[in-house]
Write a protein that holds these residues in place. Structure first.
Motif, mmCIF file in Angstrom:
data_model
loop_
_atom_site.group_PDB
_atom_site.id
_atom_site.type_symbol
_atom_site.label_atom_id
_atom_site.label_comp_id
_atom_site.label_asym_id
_atom_site.label_seq_id
_atom_site.Cartn_x
_atom_site.Cartn_y
_atom_site.Cartn_z
ATOM 1 N N SER A 14 0.724 -1.342 -0.077
ATOM 2 C CA SER A 14 -0.143 0.006 -0.184
ATOM 3 C C SER A 14 0.793 1.235 0.130
ATOM 4 C CB SER A 14 -1.025 -0.105 1.108
ATOM 5 O OG SER A 14 -1.599 1.131 1.416
ATOM 6 N N SER A 15 0.637 2.178 -0.717
ATOM 7 C CA SER A 15 1.180 3.393 -0.869
ATOM 8 C C SER A 15 0.234 4.615 -1.483
ATOM 9 C CB SER A 15 2.522 3.408 -1.774
ATOM 10 O OG SER A 15 3.407 4.509 -1.577
ATOM 11 N N GLY A 16 0.672 5.897 -1.452
ATOM 12 C CA GLY A 16 -0.173 7.027 -1.609
ATOM 13 C C GLY A 16 -0.676 7.613 -0.795
ATOM 14 N N ALA A 17 -0.902 7.099 0.456
ATOM 15 C CA ALA A 17 -1.530 7.885 1.529
ATOM 16 C C ALA A 17 -0.915 6.829 2.705
ATOM 17 C CB ALA A 17 -2.844 8.016 1.420
ATOM 18 N N PRO A 18 -1.192 7.373 3.981
ATOM 19 C CA PRO A 18 -0.886 6.432 5.293
ATOM 20 C C PRO A 18 -2.141 5.463 5.319
ATOM 21 C CG PRO A 18 -0.883 9.056 5.742
ATOM 22 C CD PRO A 18 -1.509 8.795 4.379
ATOM 23 N N LEU A 19 -1.578 4.358 5.822
ATOM 24 C CA LEU A 19 -2.309 3.007 6.089
ATOM 25 C C LEU A 19 -2.847 2.964 7.417
ATOM 26 C CD1 LEU A 19 -3.562 0.586 4.774
ATOM 27 C CD2 LEU A 19 -1.545 -0.628 5.292
ATOM 28 N N THR A 20 -3.974 3.010 7.897
ATOM 29 C CA THR A 20 -4.405 2.946 9.128
ATOM 30 C C THR A 20 -4.430 1.283 9.685
ATOM 31 O OG1 THR A 20 -6.860 2.712 8.798
ATOM 32 C CG2 THR A 20 -5.806 5.036 9.041
ATOM 33 N N ASP A 21 -4.139 1.147 10.971
ATOM 34 C CA ASP A 21 -3.989 -0.027 11.371
ATOM 35 C C ASP A 21 -5.294 -0.918 11.389
ATOM 36 O OD1 ASP A 21 -1.390 -0.069 12.062
ATOM 37 O OD2 ASP A 21 -2.072 0.753 14.179
ATOM 38 N N GLU A 22 -6.591 0.076 11.472
ATOM 39 C CA GLU A 22 -7.841 -0.627 11.208
ATOM 40 C C GLU A 22 -8.064 -1.131 9.780
ATOM 41 O OE1 GLU A 22 -12.442 0.874 11.651
ATOM 42 O OE2 GLU A 22 -10.772 2.075 11.671
ATOM 43 N N LEU A 23 -7.628 -0.268 8.761
ATOM 44 C CA LEU A 23 -7.842 -0.654 7.149
ATOM 45 C C LEU A 23 -6.901 -1.807 6.924
ATOM 46 C CD1 LEU A 23 -9.101 -0.288 4.491
ATOM 47 C CD2 LEU A 23 -7.257 1.562 4.257
ATOM 48 N N ALA A 24 -5.727 -1.761 7.464
ATOM 49 C CA ALA A 24 -4.860 -3.026 7.278
ATOM 50 C C ALA A 24 -5.452 -4.103 7.494
ATOM 51 C CB ALA A 24 -3.316 -2.625 7.905
ATOM 52 N N ASN A 25 -5.758 -4.047 8.988
ATOM 53 C CA ASN A 25 -6.413 -5.304 9.400
ATOM 54 C C ASN A 25 -7.632 -5.944 8.837
ATOM 55 O OD1 ASN A 25 -4.359 -5.348 11.507
ATOM 56 N ND2 ASN A 25 -5.629 -4.058 12.778
ATOM 57 N N GLY A 26 -8.455 -5.083 8.482
ATOM 58 C CA GLY A 26 -9.572 -5.530 7.794
ATOM 59 C C GLY A 26 -9.343 -5.988 6.319
ATOM 60 N N ALA A 27 -8.411 -5.425 5.686
ATOM 61 C CA ALA A 27 -7.773 -5.773 4.417
ATOM 62 C C ALA A 27 -7.061 -7.294 4.470
ATOM 63 C CB ALA A 27 -6.936 -4.948 3.684
ATOM 64 N N ARG A 28 -6.538 -7.479 5.707
ATOM 65 C CA ARG A 28 -5.785 -8.808 5.700
ATOM 66 C C ARG A 28 -6.782 -9.721 5.828
ATOM 67 N NH1 ARG A 28 -0.908 -9.864 9.937
ATOM 68 N NH2 ARG A 28 -0.490 -12.048 9.536
ATOM 69 N N ARG A 29 -7.908 -9.640 6.776
ATOM 70 C CA ARG A 29 -8.691 -10.628 6.846
ATOM 71 C C ARG A 29 -9.292 -11.331 5.630
ATOM 72 N NH1 ARG A 29 -10.135 -7.487 11.426
ATOM 73 N NH2 ARG A 29 -11.422 -6.411 10.643
ATOM 74 N N ARG A 30 -9.522 -10.150 4.672
ATOM 75 C CA ARG A 30 -10.323 -10.478 3.262
ATOM 76 C C ARG A 30 -9.156 -11.153 2.281
ATOM 77 N NH1 ARG A 30 -15.907 -10.569 2.942
ATOM 78 N NH2 ARG A 30 -16.710 -9.326 4.397
ATOM 79 N N LEU A 31 -8.186 -10.525 2.321
ATOM 80 C CA LEU A 31 -6.982 -10.917 1.537
ATOM 81 C C LEU A 31 -6.313 -12.178 1.781
ATOM 82 C CD1 LEU A 31 -5.410 -7.630 0.662
ATOM 83 C CD2 LEU A 31 -6.792 -8.927 -0.824
ATOM 84 N N GLY A 32 -6.303 -12.300 3.051
ATOM 85 C CA GLY A 32 -5.318 -13.672 3.787
ATOM 86 C C GLY A 32 -4.081 -13.473 3.713
ATOM 87 N N CYS A 33 -3.651 -12.250 3.486
ATOM 88 C CA CYS A 33 -2.174 -11.830 3.728
ATOM 89 C C CYS A 33 -2.034 -10.513 4.290
ATOM 90 C CB CYS A 33 -1.372 -12.278 2.408
ATOM 91 S SG CYS A 33 -1.500 -10.766 1.367
ATOM 92 N N PRO A 34 -1.002 -10.135 5.244
ATOM 93 C CA PRO A 34 -0.738 -8.771 5.533
ATOM 94 C C PRO A 34 -0.816 -7.820 4.463
ATOM 95 C CG PRO A 34 1.190 -10.190 5.912
ATOM 96 C CD PRO A 34 0.451 -11.110 5.424
ATOM 97 N N VAL A 35 -1.301 -6.584 4.704
ATOM 98 C CA VAL A 35 -1.010 -5.497 3.837
ATOM 99 C C VAL A 35 0.187 -4.707 4.411
ATOM 100 C CG1 VAL A 35 -1.991 -3.312 2.837
ATOM 101 C CG2 VAL A 35 -3.375 -5.254 3.224
ATOM 102 N N ARG A 36 1.231 -4.492 3.515
ATOM 103 C CA ARG A 36 2.595 -3.816 3.925
ATOM 104 C C ARG A 36 2.722 -2.459 3.532
ATOM 105 N NH1 ARG A 36 5.795 -8.227 5.232
ATOM 106 N NH2 ARG A 36 4.896 -10.118 4.677
ATOM 107 N N GLN A 37 2.673 -1.527 4.293
ATOM 108 C CA GLN A 37 2.707 -0.154 3.809
ATOM 109 C C GLN A 37 4.263 0.370 3.145
ATOM 110 O OE1 GLN A 37 0.937 4.077 5.417
ATOM 111 N NE2 GLN A 37 2.428 3.341 6.857
#
Length: 480
Positions: free
Chosen positions: A259-282
């Protein structure tokens, strides 16, 4: 097995990589491009052939940088690669950019000779005035890549990156996120941006990975790519926010999400991780510096709020004032047409952000505010003010960003002083006539009797906030 060799000219290294991919897997898909009905496929053999055609045409181009309007389709990708491997200086613009038609933009001031990739005028020569000192013939033997950036103040600038830096950045992405020829990379960001071009297209090229591009972002196409076996995804926080409700629970091959282009919140990262099945790395970096900090593929956990650690070859420093200083192997050569120093003391570059470092992890406490981040696209308020200020009936204007408390996304707004008889509708119609794109057009116009300014003529931010607060919601609503 192909390896990098320091003594080899950079453009020859890129050309050799294309040849290696073509000879190894000529019929394998190199590029998938999203269309209105599905995906267009280009093989490595077809891409290599298209690049060779661009190289042949490049010998007849007039002097000066070539402007490539790149939307991520096969033609624009081949054009970018072909000009790079020909040693041509390339100005890369995204397809949704009004800069190419703005006669006062920096692109028109640097002596660019040709525009490639505008559908209605695929090869248009500019009769540019003599280039100012420090612009024509940038001097890099392998050519340079010039990309729009917000800079630090004023109008957008063109950051100059020698091709060696671009290749170095691509190799850093390859190593940091362990990309190989078995990967399939979705580039859900504009390929004209540093993140999409270097972290997406070029990192995939040097890895032998195939690429999925989206000339126009749609959630449906990204989901199709993820369900189709993609193993890496490059996107903005806004894209992840849109993807979460559209992603059904399923087993996927995805192993790297960036993820890039803007700050990534922990809440959004956690929500995306649950759907994607892998962590989102800023990914933290800039057009000027390249990659500064990230969570590499080897990391499985990291402190909340951290934007990562420095990749190999990069030095991070936070001074006594809290300024984040960095020294990277991909630090730009300066801005086109400018002669000011790039580095500060001891060869470090001042990012303009503030932060702290704990156990090697960088935590940001303040970010640059000279631009407004609209869905991952950086909009310079001063440039929009210039457009609106020249509109009939607009006596004064101040453009600013505002953050949605619910989503955390930024939007562009403008406070205007209008002449009698001029309406907000008139101003918006002028925006369209001037060629401003939807993300550059103010989401909301607020009409004021005057824009509060200091004795030096600058907008008084505190008094402007007070004036905006005094305007009733129904007087400033709804001009998207």
């Amino acid at each position: 097995m192909w390896t990098e060799r320091a003594a080899t000219p950079v453009r020859a290294v890129l050309r050799a990589r294309l040849k290696w991919n073509r000879e190894r897997v000529p019929d394998r898909t190199a590029l998938r491009v999203a269309t209105a009905t599905g995906w267009d496929h280009t093989t490595w053999a077809e891409l290599d052939h298209a690049v060779a055609q661009v190289e042949r045409r490049a010998t007849g181009l007039p002097g000066g940088p070539v402007v490539v309007v790149a939307n991520g389709d096969a033609d624009s990708v081949a054009t970018l690669f072909g000009l790079m491997t020909s040693g041509v200086d390339v100005v890369v613009l995204e397809s949704q950019s009004s800069t190419v038609d703005d006669p006062r933009s920096v692109v028109h001031r640097i002596g660019a000779s040709t525009v490639v990739g505008v559908p209605e005028r695929p090869h248009r020569a500019w009769r540019a005035e003599a280039a100012p000192p420090g612009t024509a013939g940038f001097g890099a033997p392998d050519g340079e890549v010039l990309q729009l950036t917000s800079g630090s103040t004023g109008e957008p600038k063109l950051a100059r990156q020698p091709l060696r830096n671009v290749l170095s950045g691509a190799l850093t992405y390859r190593r940091t996120f362990e990309l190989t020829a078995d990967d399939s990379v979705v580039v859900a960001v504009p390929v004209a941006h540093s993140f999409g071009l270097i972290g997406g297209l070029l990192a995939s090229l040097v890895s032998g990975a195939d690429v999925w591009t989206l000339p126009r972002f749609t959630v449906r196409r990204v989901v199709e790519a993820l369900d189709g076996g993609a193993t890496a995804l490059l996107a903005t926080p806004l894209a992840y926010r849109l993807l979460i409700p559209a992603l059904p629970a399923a087993e996927r091959a995805l192993r790297v999400a960036l993820s890039s282009g803007a700050p990534l919140t922990d809440e959004l990262a956690n929500g995306a991780r649950r759907r994607l099945g892998c962590p989102v790395r800023q990914v933290y970096g800039s057009t000027e510096t390249g990659l500064i900090a990230c969570h590499p593929a080897s990391a499985t956990v990291w402190p909340a709020g951290s934007v990562g650690t420095a990749p190999p070859g990069t030095e991070l420093l936070v001074d006594e004032a809290g300024r984040v200083l960095v020294r990277t192997p991909t630090l730009y050569e300066g801005y086109a047409g400018a002669t000011g120093a790039v580095r500060v003391e001891d060869g470090f570059y001042d990012t303009g952000d503030t932060g702290r470092i704990e156990d090697g992890h960088l935590f940001l406490t303040g970010r640059k505010t000279t631009f407004v981040n609209v869905g991952g696209r950086k909009v310079n308020p001063r440039r929009i003010e210039r457009f609106l200020g020249g509109t009939p009936g607009v006596r004064d204007v101040a453009v600013y960003g505002d953050t949605d408390d619910r989503t955390g996304e930024q939007r562009l707004h403008a406070a205007v002083v209008l002449a009698p008889g001029t309406t907000k509708g008139d101003v918006l119609a002028s925006c369209r006539e001037l060629g401003l794109l939807p993300y550059e057009t103010p989401h909301r116009l607020v009409v004021l009797e005057r824009v509060p300014r200091t004795a030096m003529g600058k907008v008084d931010a505190r008094r402007l906030r007070e004036a905006l607060g005094a305007v009733r919601d129904d007087e400033s609503e709804g001009v998207t």
